[in-house]
Design a protein around this motif. Structure first.
Motif, PDB file in Angstrom:
ATOM      1  N   ALA A  97       0.837  -1.205   0.000  1.00  0.00           N
ATOM      2  CA  ALA A  97       0.000   0.000   0.000  1.00  0.00           C
ATOM      3  C   ALA A  97       0.869   1.250   0.000  1.00  0.00           C
ATOM      4  CB  ALA A  97      -0.917   0.002   1.229  1.00  0.00           C
ATOM      5  N   ALA A  98       2.130   1.091  -0.435  1.00  0.00           N
ATOM      6  CA  ALA A  98       3.066   2.212  -0.468  1.00  0.00           C
ATOM      7  C   ALA A  98       3.441   2.604  -1.893  1.00  0.00           C
ATOM      8  CB  ALA A  98       4.320   1.868   0.332  1.00  0.00           C
ATOM      9  N   GLY A  99       3.700   1.610  -2.745  1.00  0.00           N
ATOM     10  CA  GLY A  99       3.969   1.915  -4.151  1.00  0.00           C
ATOM     11  C   GLY A  99       5.425   2.119  -4.503  1.00  0.00           C
ATOM     12  N   ALA A 100       6.354   1.850  -3.580  1.00  0.00           N
ATOM     13  CA  ALA A 100       7.775   1.975  -3.906  1.00  0.00           C
ATOM     14  C   ALA A 100       8.196   0.836  -4.828  1.00  0.00           C
ATOM     15  CB  ALA A 100       8.610   1.960  -2.632  1.00  0.00           C
ATOM     16  N   GLU A 101       9.052   1.138  -5.789  1.00  0.00           N
ATOM     17  CA  GLU A 101       9.468   0.131  -6.761  1.00  0.00           C
ATOM     18  C   GLU A 101      10.180  -1.046  -6.101  1.00  0.00           C
ATOM     19  OE1 GLU A 101      11.560   1.477 -10.170  1.00  0.00           O
ATOM     20  OE2 GLU A 101      10.192   3.146 -10.566  1.00  0.00           O
ATOM     21  N   SER A 102      10.825  -0.809  -4.975  1.00  0.00           N
ATOM     22  CA  SER A 102      11.628  -1.855  -4.323  1.00  0.00           C
ATOM     23  C   SER A 102      10.789  -2.926  -3.631  1.00  0.00           C
ATOM     24  CB  SER A 102      12.555  -1.213  -3.284  1.00  0.00           C
ATOM     25  OG  SER A 102      11.789  -0.554  -2.274  1.00  0.00           O
ATOM     26  N   LEU A 114       1.091   2.503  -8.875  1.00  0.00           N
ATOM     27  CA  LEU A 114       2.399   2.857  -9.405  1.00  0.00           C
ATOM     28  C   LEU A 114       2.424   2.420 -10.866  1.00  0.00           C
ATOM     29  CD1 LEU A 114       5.296   3.914  -8.958  1.00  0.00           C
ATOM     30  CD2 LEU A 114       5.958   1.574  -8.382  1.00  0.00           C
ATOM     31  N   ALA A 115       2.321   3.387 -11.753  1.00  0.00           N
ATOM     32  CA  ALA A 115       2.244   3.071 -13.180  1.00  0.00           C
ATOM     33  C   ALA A 115       3.575   2.540 -13.693  1.00  0.00           C
ATOM     34  CB  ALA A 115       1.840   4.321 -13.965  1.00  0.00           C
ATOM     35  N   GLY A 116       3.495   1.789 -14.787  1.00  0.00           N
ATOM     36  CA  GLY A 116       4.702   1.323 -15.445  1.00  0.00           C
ATOM     37  C   GLY A 116       4.987  -0.142 -15.198  1.00  0.00           C
ATOM     38  N   MET A 117       6.025  -0.621 -15.879  1.00  0.00           N
ATOM     39  CA  MET A 117       6.417  -2.022 -15.813  1.00  0.00           C
ATOM     40  C   MET A 117       7.439  -2.234 -14.705  1.00  0.00           C
ATOM     41  SD  MET A 117       4.710  -3.299 -18.396  1.00  0.00           S
ATOM     42  CE  MET A 117       5.507  -4.840 -18.834  1.00  0.00           C
ATOM     43  N   ARG A 118       7.337  -3.391 -14.031  1.00  0.00           N
ATOM     44  CA  ARG A 118       8.331  -3.778 -13.046  1.00  0.00           C
ATOM     45  C   ARG A 118       8.716  -5.239 -13.294  1.00  0.00           C
ATOM     46  NH1 ARG A 118       5.736  -2.139  -7.383  1.00  0.00           N
ATOM     47  NH2 ARG A 118       3.820  -2.010  -8.614  1.00  0.00           N
ATOM     48  N   PRO A 119      10.006  -5.568 -13.147  1.00  0.00           N
ATOM     49  CA  PRO A 119      10.436  -6.941 -13.443  1.00  0.00           C
ATOM     50  C   PRO A 119       9.974  -7.921 -12.379  1.00  0.00           C
ATOM     51  CG  PRO A 119      12.269  -5.646 -12.605  1.00  0.00           C
ATOM     52  CD  PRO A 119      11.132  -4.690 -12.796  1.00  0.00           C
ATOM     53  N   VAL A 120       9.618  -9.106 -12.836  1.00  0.00           N
ATOM     54  CA  VAL A 120       9.261 -10.210 -11.953  1.00  0.00           C
ATOM     55  C   VAL A 120      10.132 -11.405 -12.312  1.00  0.00           C
ATOM     56  CG1 VAL A 120       7.449 -11.826 -11.257  1.00  0.00           C
ATOM     57  CG2 VAL A 120       6.876  -9.428 -11.703  1.00  0.00           C
ATOM     58  N   ASP A 121      10.756 -11.999 -11.320  1.00  0.00           N
ATOM     59  CA  ASP A 121      11.564 -13.199 -11.538  1.00  0.00           C
ATOM     60  C   ASP A 121      10.607 -14.390 -11.592  1.00  0.00           C
ATOM     61  OD1 ASP A 121      13.192 -15.441 -11.386  1.00  0.00           O
ATOM     62  OD2 ASP A 121      14.627 -14.511 -10.006  1.00  0.00           O
TER      63      ASP A 121
END
Length: 338
Positions: A234-239, A260-267
């Motif tokens: 519920a924070a939205g930080a990329e980390s 949080l818009a945009g793409m983030r990598p998932v392993d």
């Protein structure tokens, strides 16, 4: 009537508009309290396109509690004087207006009003000030529900804003045994701690060590970790997604509610062998409204305690500025003086 008109970045026109009139199937409500949403802050601070679809020249605000002042002659089960929660998704008959129903204006027209659809009764056990938090609490409740919590499970919530705290309370309501909330703001964490949650300032504390001490240990692909079943962002930080994939125990799950818009990598390989689940949560449903009403009526949690500042309508621009100060404010509301 008094009305707040969004004019763009750091520009709100405090205006006078014509009073709305109810048609045969409509109601008009007078707003009592309205809470300021993070998306209201975003569009005020950064301009259009950074929050809800709030248009320049239009009314805005959507976290509100109201009193019915006009009732169309063909409206059933709603009467003048009823205290109601306008359900933003349907209040204006247009789901695209969920963030702009006019909570920062003195009166609102609700067309084709039906009880338990466009509006819900607010029980007398819930104060008007607390009731303006129903909307953000439904968002947090939805996130908790999407985690499919089971009695006795354990959870970590990232973000001690209104929605994060709401998610933590809802997890407790749904039966979670232990809930920890993480944030960088000691001011907000103190509020969360008073509501029965363990807290961790993950800006200066080792979250993994504290979580393992509080929850116990469980296996992960990377060795021993905290015995946590549910994580909620519920924070939205990329980390945060990276943190979950590294710390999450086998068969844990994570719900993402922060925008949080945009793409983030998932392993994907990690996700597969760890049997992790990533779950999205957006908005709310009628079941969430009903559960939030029960949570508030129970009196188990002092929900109004997260309201740190209360301004008059005339002070709305100042109130929005204050709501952006995460080190000195949590939930900020405005009220309409009679």
């Amino acid at each position: 009537m008094r009305a707040a008109i969004y004019q763009g970045k750091k520009n709100i026109k405090m205006a006078a508009l014509e009073m709305p009139e109810a048609g045969d199937y409509d109601i008009v409500v007078r707003n009592l309290y309205s809470s300021i949403c993070g998306t209201d802050v975003a569009v005020y601070q950064h301009g259009p396109g950074t929050g809800h679809k709030i248009n320049v020249g239009g009314e805005f605000g959507h976290e509100t509690v109201s009193e019915v002042v006009q009732v169309g002659k063909k409206v059933k089960d709603i009467k003048q004087g009823d205290r109601v929660y306008p359900y933003p998704l349907l209040a204006k008959g247009d789901t695209k207006r969920a963030g702009t129903i006019g909570g920062f204006s003195e009166y609102m027209l609700i067309p084709h009003a039906e009880l338990n659809r466009q509006v819900y009764y607010v029980d007398e056990k819930i104060s008007s000030k607390e009731a303006c938090l129903i909307e953000p609490f439904t968002v947090g409740c939805r996130a908790a529900r999407r985690a499919f919590p089971q009695k006795g499970e354990k959870a970590i919530v990232f973000g001690a804003g209104t929605i994060g705290i709401a998610a933590g309370i809802a997890l407790q309501y749904f039966g979670c045994e232990k809930v920890m909330i993480c944030d960088h703001s000691d001011f907000r964490l103190k509020k969360a701690g008073a509501l029965g949650m363990e807290v961790c300032n993950n800006g200066r504390e080792n979250m993994k060590e504290k979580a393992m001490e509080y929850f116990g240990e469980a296996p992960s692909l990377n060795g021993p970790t905290a015995d946590v079943d549910i994580y909620i962002d519920a924070a939205g930080a990329e980390s945060i997604l990276f943190t979950y994939q590294n710390l999450g125990k086998i068969e844990s799950r994570m719900v993402i509610v922060a925008v949080l818009a945009g793409m983030r990598p998932v392993d994907i390989l990690n996700m597969t062998f760890a049997q992790h689940a990533l779950i999205g949560s957006g908005g709310y449903m009628p079941a969430d409204v009903k559960d939030v009403m029960k949570i508030m009526k129970s009196g188990k949690w002092d929900i109004a305690s997260i309201i740190t500042h209360d301004y008059t309508w005339e002070e709305l621009p100042e109130a929005i500025e204050k709501a952006a100060d995460v080190e000195r404010a949590l939930n900020v509301v405005i009220h309409y003086e009679q």
